[in-house]
Design a protein around this motif. Structure first.
Motif, PDB file in Angstrom:
ATOM      1  N   PRO A  18       8.352  72.848 -43.308  1.00  0.00           N
ATOM      2  CA  PRO A  18       9.121  73.500 -42.227  1.00  0.00           C
ATOM      3  C   PRO A  18       8.839  74.993 -42.059  1.00  0.00           C
ATOM      4  N   TYR A  19       8.001  75.569 -42.911  1.00  0.00           N
ATOM      5  CA  TYR A  19       7.866  77.029 -42.892  1.00  0.00           C
ATOM      6  C   TYR A  19       6.499  77.491 -42.395  1.00  0.00           C
ATOM      7  N   LYS A  20       6.452  78.796 -42.058  1.00  0.00           N
ATOM      8  CA  LYS A  20       5.182  79.355 -41.585  1.00  0.00           C
ATOM      9  C   LYS A  20       4.675  80.431 -42.545  1.00  0.00           C
ATOM     10  N   LYS A  21       5.497  81.460 -42.751  1.00  0.00           N
ATOM     11  CA  LYS A  21       5.049  82.548 -43.624  1.00  0.00           C
ATOM     12  C   LYS A  21       5.499  82.259 -45.055  1.00  0.00           C
ATOM     13  N   ILE A  22       4.526  82.021 -45.895  1.00  0.00           N
ATOM     14  CA  ILE A  22       4.834  81.576 -47.257  1.00  0.00           C
ATOM     15  C   ILE A  22       4.350  82.620 -48.263  1.00  0.00           C
ATOM     16  N   LEU A  23       5.253  83.028 -49.128  1.00  0.00           N
ATOM     17  CA  LEU A  23       4.866  83.953 -50.207  1.00  0.00           C
ATOM     18  C   LEU A  23       4.790  83.154 -51.509  1.00  0.00           C
ATOM     19  N   LEU A  24       3.622  83.177 -52.116  1.00  0.00           N
ATOM     20  CA  LEU A  24       3.398  82.451 -53.366  1.00  0.00           C
ATOM     21  C   LEU A  24       3.479  83.469 -54.507  1.00  0.00           C
ATOM     22  N   VAL A  25       4.395  83.234 -55.451  1.00  0.00           N
ATOM     23  CA  VAL A  25       4.580  84.224 -56.519  1.00  0.00           C
ATOM     24  C   VAL A  25       4.285  83.610 -57.880  1.00  0.00           C
ATOM     25  N   GLY A  26       3.362  84.213 -58.603  1.00  0.00           N
ATOM     26  CA  GLY A  26       3.037  83.756 -59.952  1.00  0.00           C
ATOM     27  C   GLY A  26       3.792  84.569 -60.983  1.00  0.00           C
ATOM     28  N   CYS A  27       3.728  84.092 -62.216  1.00  0.00           N
ATOM     29  CA  CYS A  27       4.405  84.777 -63.316  1.00  0.00           C
ATOM     30  C   CYS A  27       3.367  85.034 -64.409  1.00  0.00           C
ATOM     31  N   GLY A  28       3.338  86.264 -64.889  1.00  0.00           N
ATOM     32  CA  GLY A  28       2.285  86.651 -65.832  1.00  0.00           C
ATOM     33  C   GLY A  28       2.586  86.397 -67.296  1.00  0.00           C
ATOM     34  N   ASP A  59      -0.729  75.906 -39.558  1.00  0.00           N
ATOM     35  CA  ASP A  59      -0.383  77.255 -39.130  1.00  0.00           C
ATOM     36  C   ASP A  59       0.367  78.051 -40.210  1.00  0.00           C
ATOM     37  N   TRP A  60       0.046  77.777 -41.453  1.00  0.00           N
ATOM     38  CA  TRP A  60       0.691  78.534 -42.530  1.00  0.00           C
ATOM     39  C   TRP A  60       0.026  79.900 -42.674  1.00  0.00           C
ATOM     40  N   GLU A  61       0.843  80.892 -43.023  1.00  0.00           N
ATOM     41  CA  GLU A  61       0.300  82.205 -43.411  1.00  0.00           C
ATOM     42  C   GLU A  61       0.660  82.388 -44.876  1.00  0.00           C
ATOM     43  N   ILE A  62      -0.330  82.350 -45.719  1.00  0.00           N
ATOM     44  CA  ILE A  62      -0.076  82.389 -47.162  1.00  0.00           C
ATOM     45  C   ILE A  62      -0.343  83.795 -47.696  1.00  0.00           C
ATOM     46  N   SER A  63       0.642  84.377 -48.360  1.00  0.00           N
ATOM     47  CA  SER A  63       0.371  85.617 -49.088  1.00  0.00           C
ATOM     48  C   SER A  63       0.675  85.344 -50.565  1.00  0.00           C
ATOM     49  N   GLU A  64       0.052  86.100 -51.427  1.00  0.00           N
ATOM     50  CA  GLU A  64       0.171  85.804 -52.856  1.00  0.00           C
ATOM     51  C   GLU A  64       0.389  87.062 -53.686  1.00  0.00           C
ATOM     52  N   THR A  65       1.144  86.914 -54.748  1.00  0.00           N
ATOM     53  CA  THR A  65       1.332  88.020 -55.689  1.00  0.00           C
ATOM     54  C   THR A  65       1.727  87.434 -57.038  1.00  0.00           C
ATOM     55  N   THR A  66       1.480  88.189 -58.079  1.00  0.00           N
ATOM     56  CA  THR A  66       1.909  87.741 -59.411  1.00  0.00           C
ATOM     57  C   THR A  66       2.590  88.914 -60.101  1.00  0.00           C
ATOM     58  N   ILE A  67       3.760  88.655 -60.645  1.00  0.00           N
ATOM     59  CA  ILE A  67       4.474  89.720 -61.364  1.00  0.00           C
ATOM     60  C   ILE A  67       4.472  89.409 -62.858  1.00  0.00           C
ATOM     61  N   GLN A  68       4.793  90.401 -63.635  1.00  0.00           N
ATOM     62  CA  GLN A  68       4.734  90.234 -65.087  1.00  0.00           C
ATOM     63  C   GLN A  68       5.671  89.135 -65.584  1.00  0.00           C
ATOM     64  N   ARG A  69       6.918  89.180 -65.105  1.00  0.00           N
ATOM     65  CA  ARG A  69       7.894  88.171 -65.545  1.00  0.00           C
ATOM     66  C   ARG A  69       8.886  87.883 -64.424  1.00  0.00           C
TER      67      ARG A  69
END
Lengths: 222, 141
Positions: A18-28, A59-69
């Motif tokens: 159901p979504y378009k702008k998706i933020l993918l967050v990893g954990c370090g 039509d997804w817009e994927i952005s990604e980031t990874t934080i320490q915890r």
């Protein structure tokens, strides 16, 4: 460390539909060490999702980031701007990180990309095994460092049961019998008399059976 | 499929074997398709699943990794690791909906110029048979 497995791609696709702008967050931290949800795995999933979006016209817009915890507020808060821009956040952390990000930014839906499986260790390259069940009342002194709760399929405190078979467990022949390991360890240390000690039935209130647990240290509080 | 489809193929080659074999193929005046773009690696153990995915994401029609013969890796086991990573990446391609045949690993020794040319031809044939990578925007991109 906490160990997890990435969810099947079909499940992830369904959640994100159901979504378009998706933020993918990893954990370090843990989930990164078990090669499930760190920076590299976020990159891989993001790349897969971008390709799926193109192939299936999503039509997804994927952005990604990874934080320490993802289990600590001070690491999550700097993501405020990225959270605001996203329609939904998908976390590649363990269940703790997924929930805590949703607590820090309650206005945002945080979806799980990972099935959290166990507390374990990296026994060799590419293999992790369960070692602790977090039961809240450690008996490793009585079993010489081999946990009967996490490593005996039946969680027996006084074993082995009749299902032990040449060091393997009847539940799964690939599993070591924890009580066979305990017996051998006692023997190596000349402490076989420890087997005569019956470990009494315990209260499981310290485990999840007493409800969600918390730990308070007043001297550390403001 | 467009009539003037020319596959774009990325070949990640180990400098100690396949890359040297590519040089040799040139010295031997062997012909192989010009669809191959070679990326030199110090060892195929350097290859990462993400390198492969990015290549496909950017529109590569096929990707292959060429490393040393078993037992010949300059860094002992880089090629074994690469073989496993490529097998893993093939599963990811399946998940995405791309044909895993677009990706392959080849063992090519430094003295095997003809083998290098064969691998280039095999992957070009595969890419022609499978058609353009659907992620490729248009010819020339």
């Amino acid at each position: 460390m906490i160990v997890g497995d990435r969810k099947p791609i079909e499940e992830i696709k369904e959640m994100l539909a159901p979504y378009k702008k998706i933020l993918l967050v990893g954990c370090g931290t843990c989930i990164s060490v078990c090669m499930t949800g760190g920076e590299k795995e976020v990159g891989i999933l993001a790349s897969e999702l971008r390709m799926i979006s193109e192939l299936e016209k999503k039509d997804w817009e994927i952005s990604e980031t990874t934080i320490q915890r993802q289990c600590e507020r001070e690491y999550i808060e700097p993501l405020k701007e990225q959270f605001e821009k996203a329609d939904v956040v998908m976390s590649m952390a363990c269940g703790v990180g997924i929930q805590y990000m949703a607590e820090v930014f309650p206005e945002k839906i945080v979806l799980p990309a990972v099935n959290t499986t166990f507390y374990g260790t990296n026994v060799k390259e590419g293999e992790w095994q369960e070692r602790c069940a977090g039961c809240g009342d450690c008996v490793l002194d009585k079993t010489l460092g081999i946990c009967p709760v996490a490593r005996c399929s039946k969680g027996l405190y006084n074993g082995p049961c009749g299902g032990t078979d040449n060091g393997k467990c009847e539940v799964n022949k690939d599993l070591d019998c924890a009580w066979y390991l305990i017996y051998n360890r006692m023997k190596e240390h000349g402490k076989l008399d420890m087997l005569d000690e019956i470990i009494p039935a315990r209260s499981w209130k310290t485990s999840l059976h007493g409800g969600p647990r918390k730990r308070v240290r007043e001297d550390a509080q403001k | 499929m467009s009539n003037n489809y020319e596959p774009k193929i990325i070949a990640f080659c180990c400098r100690y074997c396949a890359y040297t074999a590519a040089d040799l193929a040139g010295s031997m005046r062997l012909e192989y398709p010009s669809n191959i773009r070679v990326v030199q690696l110090l060892c195929t153990g350097r290859i990462d699943v993400l390198h492969v995915l990015k290549a496909f994401e950017q529109g590569a029609d096929a990707v292959y990794v060429a490393g040393c013969e078993p037992g010949d890796c300059h860094f002992l086991e880089g090629n074994y690791r690469a073989v496993k990573r490529i097998a893993y990446a093939k599963n990811l391609l399946k998940e995405i909906g791309l044909e895993p045949e677009r990706l392959e690993f080849f063992h090519i020794g430094a003295s095997e110029g003809p083998r290098f040319a064969e691998a280039a031809k095999e992957m070009t044939d595969r890419a022609l048979k499978l058609g353009p990578n659907p992620l490729r925007k248009k010819q020339g991109e």
